[in-house]
Design a protein around this motif. Structure first.
Motif, PDB file in Angstrom:
ATOM      1  N   ALA A   1      11.049  16.422  12.647  1.00  0.00           N
ATOM      2  CA  ALA A   1      11.659  17.349  11.690  1.00  0.00           C
ATOM      3  C   ALA A   1      13.166  17.436  11.851  1.00  0.00           C
ATOM      4  CB  ALA A   1      11.037  18.737  11.852  1.00  0.00           C
ATOM      5  N   THR A   2      13.696  16.979  12.982  1.00  0.00           N
ATOM      6  CA  THR A   2      15.142  17.073  13.239  1.00  0.00           C
ATOM      7  C   THR A   2      15.899  15.828  12.790  1.00  0.00           C
ATOM      8  OG1 THR A   2      15.026  16.095  15.465  1.00  0.00           O
ATOM      9  CG2 THR A   2      14.600  18.464  15.266  1.00  0.00           C
ATOM     10  N   ILE A   3      15.169  14.783  12.378  1.00  0.00           N
ATOM     11  CA  ILE A   3      15.812  13.514  12.011  1.00  0.00           C
ATOM     12  C   ILE A   3      16.027  13.460  10.508  1.00  0.00           C
ATOM     13  CG2 ILE A   3      15.588  10.997  12.004  1.00  0.00           C
ATOM     14  CD1 ILE A   3      13.902  11.261  14.537  1.00  0.00           C
ATOM     15  N   ASN A   4      17.221  13.102  10.107  1.00  0.00           N
ATOM     16  CA  ASN A   4      17.573  13.050   8.690  1.00  0.00           C
ATOM     17  C   ASN A   4      17.145  11.708   8.084  1.00  0.00           C
ATOM     18  OD1 ASN A   4      18.673  13.718   6.200  1.00  0.00           O
ATOM     19  ND2 ASN A   4      20.705  12.958   6.760  1.00  0.00           N
ATOM     20  N   PHE A   5      15.843  11.563   7.889  1.00  0.00           N
ATOM     21  CA  PHE A   5      15.313  10.337   7.304  1.00  0.00           C
ATOM     22  C   PHE A   5      15.701  10.229   5.828  1.00  0.00           C
ATOM     23  CE2 PHE A   5      11.844  10.736  10.614  1.00  0.00           C
ATOM     24  CZ  PHE A   5      12.135   9.545  11.260  1.00  0.00           C
ATOM     25  N   LEU A   6      15.842   8.993   5.361  1.00  0.00           N
ATOM     26  CA  LEU A   6      15.937   8.759   3.920  1.00  0.00           C
ATOM     27  C   LEU A   6      14.530   8.853   3.348  1.00  0.00           C
ATOM     28  CD1 LEU A   6      18.395   5.723   3.709  1.00  0.00           C
ATOM     29  CD2 LEU A   6      18.910   8.141   3.386  1.00  0.00           C
ATOM     30  N   ARG A   7      14.371   9.644   2.314  1.00  0.00           N
ATOM     31  CA  ARG A   7      13.056   9.844   1.716  1.00  0.00           C
ATOM     32  C   ARG A   7      13.158   9.721   0.194  1.00  0.00           C
ATOM     33  NH1 ARG A   7       9.317  12.089   5.157  1.00  0.00           N
ATOM     34  NH2 ARG A   7      10.118  12.967   7.130  1.00  0.00           N
ATOM     35  N   GLY A   8      12.008   9.717  -0.450  1.00  0.00           N
ATOM     36  CA  GLY A   8      11.975   9.711  -1.906  1.00  0.00           C
ATOM     37  C   GLY A   8      11.295   8.474  -2.446  1.00  0.00           C
ATOM     38  N   ASP A   9      11.210   8.425  -3.770  1.00  0.00           N
ATOM     39  CA  ASP A   9      10.597   7.273  -4.422  1.00  0.00           C
ATOM     40  C   ASP A   9      11.421   6.028  -4.144  1.00  0.00           C
ATOM     41  OD1 ASP A   9       8.640   8.895  -5.495  1.00  0.00           O
ATOM     42  OD2 ASP A   9       9.735   9.250  -7.363  1.00  0.00           O
ATOM     43  N   LEU A  10      10.718   4.916  -3.976  1.00  0.00           N
ATOM     44  CA  LEU A  10      11.415   3.650  -3.785  1.00  0.00           C
ATOM     45  C   LEU A  10      12.035   3.207  -5.105  1.00  0.00           C
ATOM     46  CD1 LEU A  10       8.898   1.684  -1.527  1.00  0.00           C
ATOM     47  CD2 LEU A  10      10.765   3.192  -0.864  1.00  0.00           C
ATOM     48  N   LEU A  11      13.294   2.817  -5.058  1.00  0.00           N
ATOM     49  CA  LEU A  11      14.016   2.400  -6.258  1.00  0.00           C
ATOM     50  C   LEU A  11      13.956   0.881  -6.347  1.00  0.00           C
ATOM     51  CD1 LEU A  11      17.060   4.804  -5.860  1.00  0.00           C
ATOM     52  CD2 LEU A  11      14.919   5.192  -7.098  1.00  0.00           C
ATOM     53  N   LEU A  12      12.984   0.390  -7.049  1.00  0.00           N
ATOM     54  CA  LEU A  12      12.733  -1.046  -7.136  1.00  0.00           C
ATOM     55  C   LEU A  12      12.921  -1.487  -8.580  1.00  0.00           C
ATOM     56  CD1 LEU A  12       9.487  -1.143  -4.964  1.00  0.00           C
ATOM     57  CD2 LEU A  12      11.868  -1.275  -4.206  1.00  0.00           C
ATOM     58  N   CYS A  13      14.048  -2.108  -8.872  1.00  0.00           N
ATOM     59  CA  CYS A  13      14.299  -2.582 -10.224  1.00  0.00           C
ATOM     60  C   CYS A  13      13.448  -3.818 -10.513  1.00  0.00           C
ATOM     61  CB  CYS A  13      15.779  -2.897 -10.404  1.00  0.00           C
ATOM     62  SG  CYS A  13      16.804  -1.407 -10.463  1.00  0.00           S
ATOM     63  N   GLY A  14      13.333  -4.134 -11.778  1.00  0.00           N
ATOM     64  CA  GLY A  14      12.519  -5.289 -12.155  1.00  0.00           C
ATOM     65  C   GLY A  14      11.052  -4.997 -11.943  1.00  0.00           C
ATOM     66  N   ASP A  15      10.315  -6.019 -11.537  1.00  0.00           N
ATOM     67  CA  ASP A  15       8.873  -5.851 -11.368  1.00  0.00           C
ATOM     68  C   ASP A  15       8.482  -5.542  -9.924  1.00  0.00           C
ATOM     69  OD1 ASP A  15       9.398  -8.249 -10.198  1.00  0.00           O
ATOM     70  OD2 ASP A  15       8.200  -9.458 -11.561  1.00  0.00           O
ATOM     71  N   GLY A  16       9.465  -5.259  -9.082  1.00  0.00           N
ATOM     72  CA  GLY A  16       9.162  -4.851  -7.712  1.00  0.00           C
ATOM     73  C   GLY A  16       8.718  -5.971  -6.807  1.00  0.00           C
ATOM     74  N   GLN A  17       9.065  -7.215  -7.129  1.00  0.00           N
ATOM     75  CA  GLN A  17       8.665  -8.343  -6.286  1.00  0.00           C
ATOM     76  C   GLN A  17       9.743  -8.629  -5.244  1.00  0.00           C
ATOM     77  OE1 GLN A  17       7.101 -11.912  -8.162  1.00  0.00           O
ATOM     78  NE2 GLN A  17       6.680 -10.764 -10.035  1.00  0.00           N
ATOM     79  N   PHE A  18       9.305  -8.652  -3.978  1.00  0.00           N
ATOM     80  CA  PHE A  18      10.230  -8.920  -2.885  1.00  0.00           C
ATOM     81  C   PHE A  18       9.707 -10.004  -1.942  1.00  0.00           C
ATOM     82  CE2 PHE A  18      11.452  -4.772  -4.398  1.00  0.00           C
ATOM     83  CZ  PHE A  18      12.837  -4.826  -4.374  1.00  0.00           C
ATOM     84  N   GLY A  19       8.743 -10.785  -2.396  1.00  0.00           N
ATOM     85  CA  GLY A  19       8.224 -11.873  -1.582  1.00  0.00           C
ATOM     86  C   GLY A  19       6.875 -11.549  -0.976  1.00  0.00           C
ATOM     87  N   GLU A  20       6.372 -12.499  -0.184  1.00  0.00           N
ATOM     88  CA  GLU A  20       5.041 -12.366   0.411  1.00  0.00           C
ATOM     89  C   GLU A  20       5.122 -12.448   1.934  1.00  0.00           C
ATOM     90  OE1 GLU A  20       2.614 -15.463  -1.185  1.00  0.00           O
ATOM     91  OE2 GLU A  20       2.974 -14.888  -3.280  1.00  0.00           O
ATOM     92  N   LEU A  21       4.473 -11.481   2.602  1.00  0.00           N
ATOM     93  CA  LEU A  21       4.368 -11.514   4.065  1.00  0.00           C
ATOM     94  C   LEU A  21       3.283 -10.551   4.519  1.00  0.00           C
ATOM     95  CD1 LEU A  21       5.771  -8.686   5.317  1.00  0.00           C
ATOM     96  CD2 LEU A  21       7.842  -9.861   4.629  1.00  0.00           C
ATOM     97  N   LYS A  22       2.850 -10.718   5.758  1.00  0.00           N
ATOM     98  CA  LYS A  22       1.885  -9.812   6.383  1.00  0.00           C
ATOM     99  C   LYS A  22       2.342  -9.576   7.817  1.00  0.00           C
ATOM    100  CE  LYS A  22      -2.146 -11.198   3.643  1.00  0.00           C
ATOM    101  NZ  LYS A  22      -2.128  -9.951   2.844  1.00  0.00           N
ATOM    102  N   PHE A  23       2.675  -8.303   8.112  1.00  0.00           N
ATOM    103  CA  PHE A  23       3.195  -7.993   9.439  1.00  0.00           C
ATOM    104  C   PHE A  23       2.891  -6.534   9.779  1.00  0.00           C
ATOM    105  CE2 PHE A  23       7.107  -6.989  12.113  1.00  0.00           C
ATOM    106  CZ  PHE A  23       6.584  -7.544  13.256  1.00  0.00           C
ATOM    107  N   SER A  24       1.632  -6.164   9.788  1.00  0.00           N
ATOM    108  CA  SER A  24       1.289  -4.765   9.997  1.00  0.00           C
ATOM    109  C   SER A  24       0.907  -4.443  11.430  1.00  0.00           C
ATOM    110  CB  SER A  24       0.145  -4.365   9.066  1.00  0.00           C
ATOM    111  OG  SER A  24       0.575  -4.432   7.729  1.00  0.00           O
ATOM    112  N   LEU A  25       0.686  -5.474  12.246  1.00  0.00           N
ATOM    113  CA  LEU A  25       0.248  -5.242  13.613  1.00  0.00           C
ATOM    114  C   LEU A  25      -0.925  -4.258  13.632  1.00  0.00           C
ATOM    115  CD1 LEU A  25       3.604  -5.326  15.595  1.00  0.00           C
ATOM    116  CD2 LEU A  25       1.871  -7.085  15.445  1.00  0.00           C
ATOM    117  N   SER A  26      -0.866  -3.182  14.393  1.00  0.00           N
ATOM    118  CA  SER A  26      -2.050  -2.338  14.581  1.00  0.00           C
ATOM    119  C   SER A  26      -1.954  -0.990  13.889  1.00  0.00           C
ATOM    120  CB  SER A  26      -2.297  -2.129  16.079  1.00  0.00           C
ATOM    121  OG  SER A  26      -2.518  -3.360  16.716  1.00  0.00           O
ATOM    122  N   CYS A  27      -1.121  -0.845  12.869  1.00  0.00           N
ATOM    123  CA  CYS A  27      -1.044   0.423  12.156  1.00  0.00           C
ATOM    124  C   CYS A  27      -2.276   0.586  11.268  1.00  0.00           C
ATOM    125  CB  CYS A  27       0.233   0.479  11.326  1.00  0.00           C
ATOM    126  SG  CYS A  27       1.721   0.518  12.368  1.00  0.00           S
TER     127      CYS A  27
END
Length: 567
Positions: free
Chosen positions: A34-60
């Motif tokens: 609660a003390t950290i000033n994170f950037l929050r809000g809707d993601l601002l993705l122009c166009g069709d929101g394509q940023f490539g392909e990858l998989k890197f989730s580890l154990s979340c």
């Protein structure tokens, strides 16, 4: 109750108590969040929101993996604000996911760009402190420890040393987890961040490039691989190796303004001007879309950065009209986002200087004014130096020697300011301002008829330039020293030496308008008709399909007609 039923009941009770115990031991979200000033809000993705392909989730958790992978993709295309927001969404949904905290710390690091601010370093350290208190496997802990090596003791240890510590840790992860593609990719980024920014051996760049090229064969839609190949090969020696990748990257991440722009680094290195123009027209449009979506109070820096490259490319095609139109888009603006970023401030000084100097419009150069913006230019000594260098060159060529001498003193003061900053990321600007000082002194002496000393100083400036790399924020010097040496040698009627200078210029900077024109004139005056015809034809081909008003083109056409050459 028989024995079997009793055992079953006892077993069920034991299982219930065990599950309850595990639930009670599940870590709660840290109050420190609660003390950290994170950037929050809707993601601002122009166009069709394509940023490539990858998989890197580890154990979340499974539910956050799509958001996590998008966050990593955004990180790979340097959409830092949006990547942080995406990682924070993961934290909000799964506060016990250590790699989400890793992602926030990486989003703040800006490995290939400028160092984090004091506020960002405090924030990154706080985020990692929470992450280190979470339960995680060995691989996750290795990743956390790697980025933590950059943030640890930031108050007392310089940026370069901490960046090197991160590189060493990432190499260990790369060697330990040979099946982890992201480990290899982030290691290549770490190598790029610790490269020799001034020299021209490109040791780190070659090592990183080899890793990435091998990965790209099997992963042609990964944004990080393509992006970092371009960054590592963004130099005259290696640029050709990145051409195929450059032509692909924009299609991998079409929604990223940076991904649309980055191919132009390679196009610029190779003198492929129309592709550079196309790339940056798309990038600047995407940047304007992002600025509108984010409701920014000023222009987004990616727009200015793209316009700088557009102006440079148009000028090399002799297209002054379109170059001026691009400058007109921003010359009255006062606010930029972020204000303190080099890529926001550099174009404001460089673009007007280019428009004057590339055309050798000395009167215009001598009368340049810094754009009136809501920032203190004194905080940007390199950018300010470009402005004063342009005025000095204009003054020298209009015989206003008093102004030249004043500007030389200002350049020296700005040079000392850069040195006093004790910032290794400023190594290239320090060298470039030093070259500007030497060049300006050379032309002052030369115009005052001290021809010998002027030529010697200009040769010294060229030797310094040969040992200095281009800064990645710029498409090129506002005027290369080697090209100015060619101009000086032409005036001294040393035509063959001038030709050698222009040809050296064209090796490192292919298809520069003034380089080709200078080579044509030097060839003509040295009696090398065959070369003169070749270079004049190159000049006309370079400017084909542009409505250029450059007088040099009329000279080229006249010469070719006299030689009975078709145009």
């Amino acid at each position: 109750m028989n024995t079997s039923k009793l055992l079953l009941l006892i077993g069920g009770l034991f299982m219930f108590l065990n599950i309850s115990s595990c639930k009670n031991k599940t870590p709660k979200p840290s109050p420190a969040l609660a003390t950290i000033n994170f950037l929050r809000g809707d993601l601002l993705l122009c166009g069709d929101g394509q940023f490539g392909e990858l998989k890197f989730s580890l154990s979340c958790s499974y539910e956050t993996r799509e958001t996590f992978d998008l966050a990593v993709a955004l990180l790979h295309s340097f959409q830092y604000n949006e990547s942080e927001k995406a990682f924070v969404k993961v934290i909000d949904a799964d506060p016990n996911c250590p790699m989400a905290y890793w992602g926030v710390a990486m989003s703040i690091y800006h490995a290939a760009w400028f160092p984090p601010s004091k506020e960002d370093l405090i924030k990154g350290s706080s985020v990692l402190k929470i992450a280190k208190g979470l339960s995680m496997d060995n691989k996750q802990r290795d990743y956390i420890n790697a980025i933590d090596a950059f943030y640890t003791d930031w108050e007392t240890i310089d940026h370069k040393t901490r960046a090197k510590r991160f590189e060493v840790k990432m190499e260990q992860i790369y060697l330990k987890y040979t099946e982890d593609m992201e480990a290899a990719i982030f290691y290549s980024l770490a190598l790029f961040s610790t490269r020799d920014r001034v020299g021209k051996d490109y040791i780190n760049e070659k090592k990183a490039g080899k890793i990435l090229e091998d990965l790209f064969v099997e992963n042609p839609n990964h944004p990080g691989i393509a992006h970092y190949i371009i960054h590592n090969y963004d130099n005259p020696v290696l640029a050709q190796k990145a051409l195929k990748t450059a032509r692909r990257y924009a299609n991998i991440a079409p929604s990223s303004a940076h991904a649309q722009h980055m191919p132009s680094h390679i196009f610029t290195r190779l003198g492929i001007w129309q592709e550079s123009i196309n790339s940056n027209l798309q990038s600047t449009e995407s940047a304007r879309c992002y600025a509108e979506s984010a409701a920014l109070s000023g222009s987004y820096f990616e727009e200015l950065h793209g316009i700088d490259y557009l102006v440079y490319a148009y000028l090399q095609k002799g297209d002054n009209a379109n170059a001026q139109l691009q400058h007109d888009l921003i010359k009255e603006r006062k606010k930029f986002h972020p204000q303190m970023l080099m890529a926001s401030t550099y174009p404001l000084a460089a673009i007007p200087a280019r428009l004057a100097l590339e055309n050798k419009d000395w009167e215009r150069a001598a009368n340049l004014k810094l754009q009136d913006v809501e920032l203190n230019w004194e905080q940007f000594p390199w950018q300010e130096a470009i402005h004063h260098f342009a005025i000095a060159m204009g003054a020298a060529n209009t015989n206003d020697f008093e102004t030249v001498e004043e500007k030389i003193e200002i350049l020296k003061q700005l040079h000392q300011k850069l040195i006093a900053q004790n910032d290794k990321t400023q190594d290239i600007p320090i060298k470039l301002v030093d070259i500007q000082i030497k060049t300006t002194q050379a032309w002052l002496n030369f115009r005052k008829n001290d021809l010998k000393d002027g030529l010697e100083l200009m040769q010294e400036a060229v030797e310094m330039e040969r040992k200095t790399s281009k800064h990645p924020v710029t498409p090129g010097d506002v005027l290369p020293a080697i090209e100015l040496l060619g101009d000086m040698l032409l005036e001294l009627n040393k035509h063959e030496e001038a030709l050698a200078a222009y040809e050296e210029d064209l090796i490192g900077r292919p298809n520069r308008f003034n380089g080709i024109y200078g080579a044509a004139i030097a060839s003509k005056k040295s009696g090398n008709t065959k070369k003169a015809i070749n270079y004049f034809k190159q000049l006309i081909e370079l400017t084909k399909n542009t409505n250029s008003d450059r007088l040099e083109l009329e000279e080229a056409k006249t010469y070719l007609k006299l030689q009975n050459q078709s145009i």
